[in-house]
Design a protein around this motif. Structure first.
Motif, PDB file in Angstrom:
ATOM      1  N   GLY A  64      39.013  10.219  51.222  1.00  0.00           N
ATOM      2  CA  GLY A  64      39.527  11.034  52.317  1.00  0.00           C
ATOM      3  C   GLY A  64      38.767  12.316  52.561  1.00  0.00           C
ATOM      4  N   GLU A  65      37.826  12.684  51.693  1.00  0.00           N
ATOM      5  CA  GLU A  65      37.096  13.932  51.858  1.00  0.00           C
ATOM      6  C   GLU A  65      35.884  13.802  52.777  1.00  0.00           C
ATOM      7  OE1 GLU A  65      37.830  17.050  50.769  1.00  0.00           O
ATOM      8  OE2 GLU A  65      39.713  16.126  50.224  1.00  0.00           O
ATOM      9  N   ALA A  66      35.341  12.582  52.939  1.00  0.00           N
ATOM     10  CA  ALA A  66      34.138  12.403  53.755  1.00  0.00           C
ATOM     11  C   ALA A  66      34.308  12.904  55.189  1.00  0.00           C
ATOM     12  CB  ALA A  66      33.694  10.941  53.737  1.00  0.00           C
ATOM     13  N   PRO A  67      35.447  12.621  55.866  1.00  0.00           N
ATOM     14  CA  PRO A  67      35.616  13.167  57.225  1.00  0.00           C
ATOM     15  C   PRO A  67      35.547  14.692  57.265  1.00  0.00           C
ATOM     16  CG  PRO A  67      37.187  11.397  56.856  1.00  0.00           C
ATOM     17  CD  PRO A  67      36.543  11.682  55.523  1.00  0.00           C
ATOM     18  N   LYS A  68      36.053  15.357  56.217  1.00  0.00           N
ATOM     19  CA  LYS A  68      35.981  16.820  56.177  1.00  0.00           C
ATOM     20  C   LYS A  68      34.526  17.277  56.002  1.00  0.00           C
ATOM     21  CE  LYS A  68      40.617  17.282  54.187  1.00  0.00           C
ATOM     22  NZ  LYS A  68      41.406  17.725  53.020  1.00  0.00           N
ATOM     23  N   LEU A 118      21.307  17.854  65.334  1.00  0.00           N
ATOM     24  CA  LEU A 118      21.957  17.145  64.238  1.00  0.00           C
ATOM     25  C   LEU A 118      21.340  15.756  64.115  1.00  0.00           C
ATOM     26  CD1 LEU A 118      24.136  17.434  62.109  1.00  0.00           C
ATOM     27  CD2 LEU A 118      25.825  16.731  63.801  1.00  0.00           C
ATOM     28  N   PHE A 119      20.777  15.457  62.942  1.00  0.00           N
ATOM     29  CA  PHE A 119      20.047  14.209  62.746  1.00  0.00           C
ATOM     30  C   PHE A 119      20.649  13.425  61.588  1.00  0.00           C
ATOM     31  CE2 PHE A 119      16.215  12.187  60.612  1.00  0.00           C
ATOM     32  CZ  PHE A 119      16.252  11.047  61.401  1.00  0.00           C
ATOM     33  N   PHE A 120      21.089  12.192  61.866  1.00  0.00           N
ATOM     34  CA  PHE A 120      21.630  11.303  60.842  1.00  0.00           C
ATOM     35  C   PHE A 120      20.628  10.186  60.593  1.00  0.00           C
ATOM     36  CE2 PHE A 120      25.420  13.257  62.683  1.00  0.00           C
ATOM     37  CZ  PHE A 120      26.118  13.632  61.546  1.00  0.00           C
ATOM     38  N   ASP A 121      20.012  10.215  59.411  1.00  0.00           N
ATOM     39  CA  ASP A 121      19.046   9.187  59.051  1.00  0.00           C
ATOM     40  C   ASP A 121      19.776   8.013  58.403  1.00  0.00           C
ATOM     41  OD1 ASP A 121      16.626   7.984  58.809  1.00  0.00           O
ATOM     42  OD2 ASP A 121      15.856   9.284  57.235  1.00  0.00           O
ATOM     43  N   GLU A 122      19.201   6.808  58.554  1.00  0.00           N
ATOM     44  CA  GLU A 122      19.824   5.596  58.016  1.00  0.00           C
ATOM     45  C   GLU A 122      21.305   5.555  58.402  1.00  0.00           C
ATOM     46  OE1 GLU A 122      19.047   5.677  53.848  1.00  0.00           O
ATOM     47  OE2 GLU A 122      16.876   5.540  54.082  1.00  0.00           O
ATOM     48  N   ALA A 123      21.547   5.602  59.706  1.00  0.00           N
ATOM     49  CA  ALA A 123      22.885   5.859  60.236  1.00  0.00           C
ATOM     50  C   ALA A 123      23.755   4.623  60.386  1.00  0.00           C
ATOM     51  CB  ALA A 123      22.762   6.569  61.594  1.00  0.00           C
ATOM     52  N   ASP A 124      23.330   3.472  59.875  1.00  0.00           N
ATOM     53  CA  ASP A 124      24.105   2.247  60.031  1.00  0.00           C
ATOM     54  C   ASP A 124      25.537   2.410  59.525  1.00  0.00           C
ATOM     55  OD1 ASP A 124      21.202   1.868  59.341  1.00  0.00           O
ATOM     56  OD2 ASP A 124      21.595  -0.081  60.271  1.00  0.00           O
ATOM     57  N   SER A 125      25.704   3.118  58.397  1.00  0.00           N
ATOM     58  CA  SER A 125      27.037   3.288  57.817  1.00  0.00           C
ATOM     59  C   SER A 125      27.954   4.097  58.724  1.00  0.00           C
ATOM     60  CB  SER A 125      26.940   3.969  56.446  1.00  0.00           C
ATOM     61  OG  SER A 125      26.212   3.175  55.537  1.00  0.00           O
ATOM     62  N   PHE A 126      27.375   5.024  59.474  1.00  0.00           N
ATOM     63  CA  PHE A 126      28.189   5.845  60.374  1.00  0.00           C
ATOM     64  C   PHE A 126      28.617   5.083  61.618  1.00  0.00           C
ATOM     65  CE2 PHE A 126      25.649   9.180  58.198  1.00  0.00           C
ATOM     66  CZ  PHE A 126      26.696   9.913  57.673  1.00  0.00           C
ATOM     67  N   LEU A 127      27.752   4.211  62.111  1.00  0.00           N
ATOM     68  CA  LEU A 127      27.934   3.626  63.439  1.00  0.00           C
ATOM     69  C   LEU A 127      28.439   2.187  63.404  1.00  0.00           C
ATOM     70  CD1 LEU A 127      24.629   4.924  65.097  1.00  0.00           C
ATOM     71  CD2 LEU A 127      26.864   6.019  65.038  1.00  0.00           C
ATOM     72  N   GLY A 128      28.663   1.632  62.216  1.00  0.00           N
ATOM     73  CA  GLY A 128      29.099   0.238  62.114  1.00  0.00           C
ATOM     74  C   GLY A 128      30.497   0.023  62.660  1.00  0.00           C
ATOM     75  N   HIS A 143      41.117  -2.248  50.864  1.00  0.00           N
ATOM     76  CA  HIS A 143      40.886  -1.245  49.821  1.00  0.00           C
ATOM     77  C   HIS A 143      40.937   0.157  50.433  1.00  0.00           C
ATOM     78  CE1 HIS A 143      39.661  -4.398  47.041  1.00  0.00           C
ATOM     79  NE2 HIS A 143      38.855  -4.871  47.977  1.00  0.00           N
ATOM     80  N   GLY A 144      41.178   1.126  49.556  1.00  0.00           N
ATOM     81  CA  GLY A 144      41.173   2.505  50.013  1.00  0.00           C
ATOM     82  C   GLY A 144      39.822   2.909  50.563  1.00  0.00           C
ATOM     83  N   SER A 145      38.744   2.342  50.008  1.00  0.00           N
ATOM     84  CA  SER A 145      37.402   2.663  50.490  1.00  0.00           C
ATOM     85  C   SER A 145      37.191   2.174  51.924  1.00  0.00           C
ATOM     86  CB  SER A 145      36.352   2.045  49.568  1.00  0.00           C
ATOM     87  OG  SER A 145      36.522   0.635  49.483  1.00  0.00           O
ATOM     88  N   ASP A 146      37.823   1.032  52.267  1.00  0.00           N
ATOM     89  CA  ASP A 146      37.738   0.528  53.642  1.00  0.00           C
ATOM     90  C   ASP A 146      38.395   1.508  54.605  1.00  0.00           C
ATOM     91  OD1 ASP A 146      36.487  -1.714  52.684  1.00  0.00           O
ATOM     92  OD2 ASP A 146      38.291  -2.946  52.678  1.00  0.00           O
ATOM     93  N   GLN A 147      39.569   1.987  54.221  1.00  0.00           N
ATOM     94  CA  GLN A 147      40.283   2.941  55.065  1.00  0.00           C
ATOM     95  C   GLN A 147      39.500   4.247  55.198  1.00  0.00           C
ATOM     96  OE1 GLN A 147      43.153   2.510  56.922  1.00  0.00           O
ATOM     97  NE2 GLN A 147      42.451   4.481  57.732  1.00  0.00           N
ATOM     98  N   ALA A 148      38.870   4.674  54.099  1.00  0.00           N
ATOM     99  CA  ALA A 148      38.078   5.907  54.129  1.00  0.00           C
ATOM    100  C   ALA A 148      36.898   5.769  55.080  1.00  0.00           C
ATOM    101  CB  ALA A 148      37.585   6.248  52.723  1.00  0.00           C
ATOM    102  N   LEU A 149      36.244   4.588  55.062  1.00  0.00           N
ATOM    103  CA  LEU A 149      35.110   4.364  55.956  1.00  0.00           C
ATOM    104  C   LEU A 149      35.563   4.331  57.402  1.00  0.00           C
ATOM    105  CD1 LEU A 149      32.093   3.904  56.125  1.00  0.00           C
ATOM    106  CD2 LEU A 149      32.479   1.461  55.805  1.00  0.00           C
ATOM    107  N   LEU A 168      36.144   7.865  58.485  1.00  0.00           N
ATOM    108  CA  LEU A 168      34.877   8.560  58.728  1.00  0.00           C
ATOM    109  C   LEU A 168      34.312   8.190  60.092  1.00  0.00           C
ATOM    110  CD1 LEU A 168      32.589  10.361  57.616  1.00  0.00           C
ATOM    111  CD2 LEU A 168      31.547   8.286  56.679  1.00  0.00           C
ATOM    112  N   ARG A 169      34.340   6.906  60.431  1.00  0.00           N
ATOM    113  CA  ARG A 169      33.802   6.462  61.711  1.00  0.00           C
ATOM    114  C   ARG A 169      34.642   6.972  62.881  1.00  0.00           C
ATOM    115  NH1 ARG A 169      32.234   0.361  59.462  1.00  0.00           N
ATOM    116  NH2 ARG A 169      30.289   1.025  58.464  1.00  0.00           N
TER     117      ARG A 169
END
Length: 421
Positions: A219-223, A239-249, A257-263, A266-267
């Motif tokens: 839950g901290e990543a969005p902050k 503002l430059f996001f390199d290797e941005a696939d994780s952000f834009l997927g 999982h909690g990690s799925d909800q966290a991702l 973030l998106r």
């Protein structure tokens, strides 16, 4: 945010070391103060500059927009601390100039700060520092269509008054912004282009990747992402996001999982922040096939960076050869084209590495009077091509072995099932 700007004139290694020590200790002092219950609800942006002495040892530009009393008290404490640094002893006739911006942080409630069992957010939130851009468009070899796309997108800033005020687009879209996605194979210039954009706009660049935003706390990543956008906005940075696939997927539909909800969080936060950010955001990715549709509608331009053709490779070779390089005889255009033909499939980065290999192979500290020939260039590029082809062959062999192993395992499973029946 804390950083010391040193004077333009040359300073010694010892003086620089002392200034860096002041920077480190000042940052720790401010962070320690913000970790106390009295000031934990404040958010501070701090910029220190070493300037010519002007009669004031410390000068403060202070914007207390929240909790005036505690803001002023914190400013006085920081000022008092910096007075003791004695920069005018390290650099005679100089002093510290302090720009201090203090705001309330609504995400942290002061009345809840005495709970010692809670994690201190300020200890875990990463610090983000914009940097000067490393590259300019003059250093790049770009096809005309890519250059046109990039410069058209930058008109959001350079022609802002014309587009948003005179032509009235501000009534349709009140926040001038431009979101670009640069995609294509590694080494094709996506990161260089992001830096060149910042240089062209005379802005700093805040460069980030997913690992710098991701947090070990769910839950901290969005902050962290919010903080990155805040820093970019406050410093007017690209503002430059390199290797941005994780952000834009695509957001995960079946969350297990909690990690799925966290991702997903973030998106979703990225979507909100892109709407609110008044400036340039650049993403760099290798693939665009897994993008969430919501991101595609917010990206002004998808710009594909291709591997250079023979003519482009020749131009890159010319660009990568240092002007001071001692040559026995200047290289002809025919020779450069011949060398370019050898490295079919090379990216600009691979060409740069091959030329560096050439320099390293002949560098000799005992004998600096070395000259380079066309044979040196051709040999370096040829060796790099052979090395690349060898690595590719090894990768293909490993892939074939992996596929063969999977097929054998499936055949064995099928055989076992037949025996059971």
């Amino acid at each position: 945010m804390i950083a010391i700007k040193v004077p333009q004139e040359e300073i010694s290694i010892n003086q620089l070391s002392l200034l860096q020590d002041i920077e480190t200790k000042s940052a720790k002092y401010v962070k320690d103060m913000l970790n106390t219950a009295e000031f934990r609800h404040l958010k501070v942006s701090l910029q220190l500059s070493v300037v010519r002495f002007d009669g004031q040892r410390i000068r403060i530009v202070h914007n207390a927009s929240f909790s005036l009393a505690s803001s002023m008290k914190l400013a006085m404490l920081i000022s008092s601390y910096l007075e003791k640094c004695n920069v005018n002893i390290i650099l005679p006739n100089h002093s510290l100039l302090l720009d201090l911006d203090i705001k309330g942080n609504s995400q942290v409630q002061p009345e809840k700060q005495n709970d010692s069992n809670k994690k201190n957010i300020l200890d875990e939130t990463p610090d983000f520092y914009p940097q000067d851009s490393k590259y300019s468009f003059e250093q790049m070899i770009l096809p005309d269509n890519i250059r046109i796309d990039v410069f058209d997108a930058l008109k959001v800033i350079s022609c802002k008054d014309l587009i948003y005020n005179k032509w009235g687009f501000g009534e349709i879209e009140p926040i001038p912004k431009s979101v670009l996605n640069l995609y294509g194979p590694p080494g094709t210039g996506k990161t260089m282009c992001a830096h060149a954009i910042a240089k062209y706009l005379n802005k700093k660049i805040l460069s980030l990747n997913y690992s710098e935003i991701e947090s070990k706390y769910v839950g901290e990543a969005p902050k962290n992402l919010q903080k990155a956008f805040d820093v970019a906005k406050e410093t007017d940075s690209v503002l430059f996001f390199d290797e941005a696939d994780s952000f834009l997927g695509k957001r995960i539909q079946n969350v297990t999982h909690g990690s799925d909800q966290a991702l997903n969080s973030l998106r979703s936060q990225m979507l909100i922040l892109l709407e609110e950010f008044p400036g340039i955001v650049v993403f760099a990715t290798n693939l665009v096939t897994n993008f969430d549709k919501a991101f595609e509608s917010r990206i002004l331009k998808h710009i594909r960076f291709e591997l250079p053709n023979q003519e482009a490779r020749a131009a890159i070779i010319r660009k990568m050869l240092p002007k001071q390089l001692p040559l026995a005889v200047p290289f002809t255009d025919e020779q450069i084209m011949e060398a370019s033909a050898v490295i079919d499939g090379f990216s600009g980065r691979e060409i740069k590495v091959a030329i560096l290999d050439m320099l390293l192979s002949k560098a000799d500290p005992v004998n600096p009077n070395i000259v380079f020939s066309y044979e040196d260039l051709f040999s370096a590029l040829s060796k790099k091509k052979e090395s690349k082809d060898k690595l590719k062959a090894e990768e293909d062999t490993l892939l074939k072995e992996k596929i063969a192993k999977k097929l054998r395992e499936k055949a064995k499973e099928a055989e076992m099932e037949d025996k059971q029946h």
